[in-house]
Write an enzyme that holds these catalytic residues in place. Structure first.
Site, short mmCIF file in Angstrom:
data_model
loop_
_atom_site.label_atom_id
_atom_site.label_comp_id
_atom_site.label_asym_id
_atom_site.label_seq_id
_atom_site.Cartn_x
_atom_site.Cartn_y
_atom_site.Cartn_z
N SER A 46 0.86 -1.19 0.00
CA SER A 46 0.00 0.00 0.00
C SER A 46 0.88 1.23 0.00
O SER A 46 1.80 1.32 0.81
CB SER A 46 -0.91 0.02 1.24
OG SER A 46 -1.42 1.32 1.46
N GLY B 103 -1.92 5.24 -2.89
CA GLY B 103 -0.76 5.04 -3.75
C GLY B 103 -1.01 3.97 -4.80
O GLY B 103 -0.66 4.15 -5.98
#
Length: 363
Positions: free
Chosen positions: A91, A259
């Site tokens: 992540s 992201g």
């Protein structure tokens, strides 16, 4: 008297998404890699994730990152990511928060200017570039996972919505990518609840119809993410901007653009010939926060064009606290938890390293 069970936390956020960094109170986990330790948590100690993401201690919109000793000699620390959907292997927002936390905790000594170190995620080593000014971590740039388009421009009939066109990217998890305007969204904060309801219906329909397999990892479970894409505008040479919103199944609209969501967008733009190596995409959230993704290179892996990328954002420390775990509290579920709690609490970075040795100070 019963020993007090406590967990030490550093709460952070990047782009509005709160990541609870667990810095102490957890025993050493079995497993010779961070990935193996993640699998142990998932299969034998899921109580930690549920404790910190459910009432009375947390809410599902948060994430949890457990700092663990790195198993790779190049890494300063390892971390295991926990979210409402389970245990993603990577992540971007959680990596930005974790990198900031290891600097603030002194596991990596802060240096003025730009400094580099590595962390070990369940997906493997992650290179970090931190920008520090006057002792403040102003930005973190981390590697995004190699990302690619698995399915381009498919369609599905969704109950209550109708025909929905979507593409599917892999960027650390499989993402359905949908055009927000085609569904009547401008990606503003007042649409948040309706976005969650719409995404829930689309993901349920896709999960019921098909699964997805990574070209090297194989089956990584049902599709867990959906990313709403706003129009892309070019604001400078090689610099693009787009409003975005990421949904995590079930029921969560992320505060940030995420992201991995930004990495998925870069993969789609490359697939459609709208971006070249060196170009950047800034994704803007419902709360006007943003991440910047940079497309750094592309490689051919069988039938897929795999996009290499990095993600830049800023994390803020918002709290340092001890959570007291009271298993007599009817609101607290201790199943799958007590066997990994240290009865004396304690600093994770103190237990991580042998007595007499200091934490590894990566330059």
């Amino acid at each position: 008297m019963k020993p007090e069970l406590t967990i030490q936390l550093m709460d952070t956020h990047a782009g509005g998404d709160v990541s609870r960094i667990v810095t102490g109170g957890i025993t050493a986990l079995p497993g010779d890699t961070v990935r193996a330790q993640m699998e142990y948590l998932r299969d034998d100690a899921d109580g930690l994730r549920r404790l910190l993401l459910e009432e009375p201690y947390g809410i599902p919109e948060m994430s949890v990152d457990l700092l663990v000793p790195a198993t790779h000699p190049e890494a300063a620390a390892g971390y295991i990511i926990m979210e409402v959907m389970g245990y993603p292997i990577y992540s971007g927002s959680n990596t930005i928060c974790t990198a900031t936390a290891v600097l603030e905790a002194g596991i990596v000594r802060k240096q003025e200017g730009k400094q580099h170190f590595k962390l070990e995620s369940p997906a493997g080593l992650v290179s970090i570039e931190a920008t520090v000014h006057d002792g403040v971590v102003e930005a973190i740039t981390c590697e995004g996972l190699p990302s690619y388009i698995h399915t381009h421009n498919a369609s599905i009939s969704v109950p209550g919505i109708g025909k929905v066109n979507y593409s599917v990217a892999y960027s650390g998890g499989f993402y359905a990518l949908v055009d927000a305007r085609s569904l009547g969204f401008d990606l503003t904060l007042d649409e948040e609840r309706r976005l969650a309801e719409t995404a829930h219906a689309i993901v349920e329909a896709i999960q019921a119809e098909r699964g997805f397999s990574h070209y090297t990892l194989g089956d990584v479970g049902p599709l867990p993410f959906l990313h709403f894409m706003g129009p892309v505008e070019q604001v400078a040479e090689g610099y693009y901007r787009s409003r975005s919103a990421t949904y995590v199944h079930p029921g969560v609209i992320c505060r940030s653009t995420t992201g991995t969501g930004t990495s998925a967008r870069l993969a789609l733009m490359n697939h459609e010939g709208r971006i070249k190596p060196g170009d950047k995409l800034e994704t803007i959230s419902l709360r006007e926060t943003g991440f910047i993704g940079q497309f750094t290179a592309v490689e051919q892996e069988g039938e897929y064009q795999v996009v290499k990328n990095n993600i830049t954002g800023k994390a803020y420390v918002i709290a340092r606290s001890d959570i007291v775990v009271n298993c007599d509290d009817p609101m607290v579920k201790c199943n799958g938890l007590t066997h990994i709690l240290k009865s004396e609490g304690g600093c994770l970075t103190c237990r991580t390293y042998p007595a007499g040795k200091q934490p590894r100070r990566t330059q």
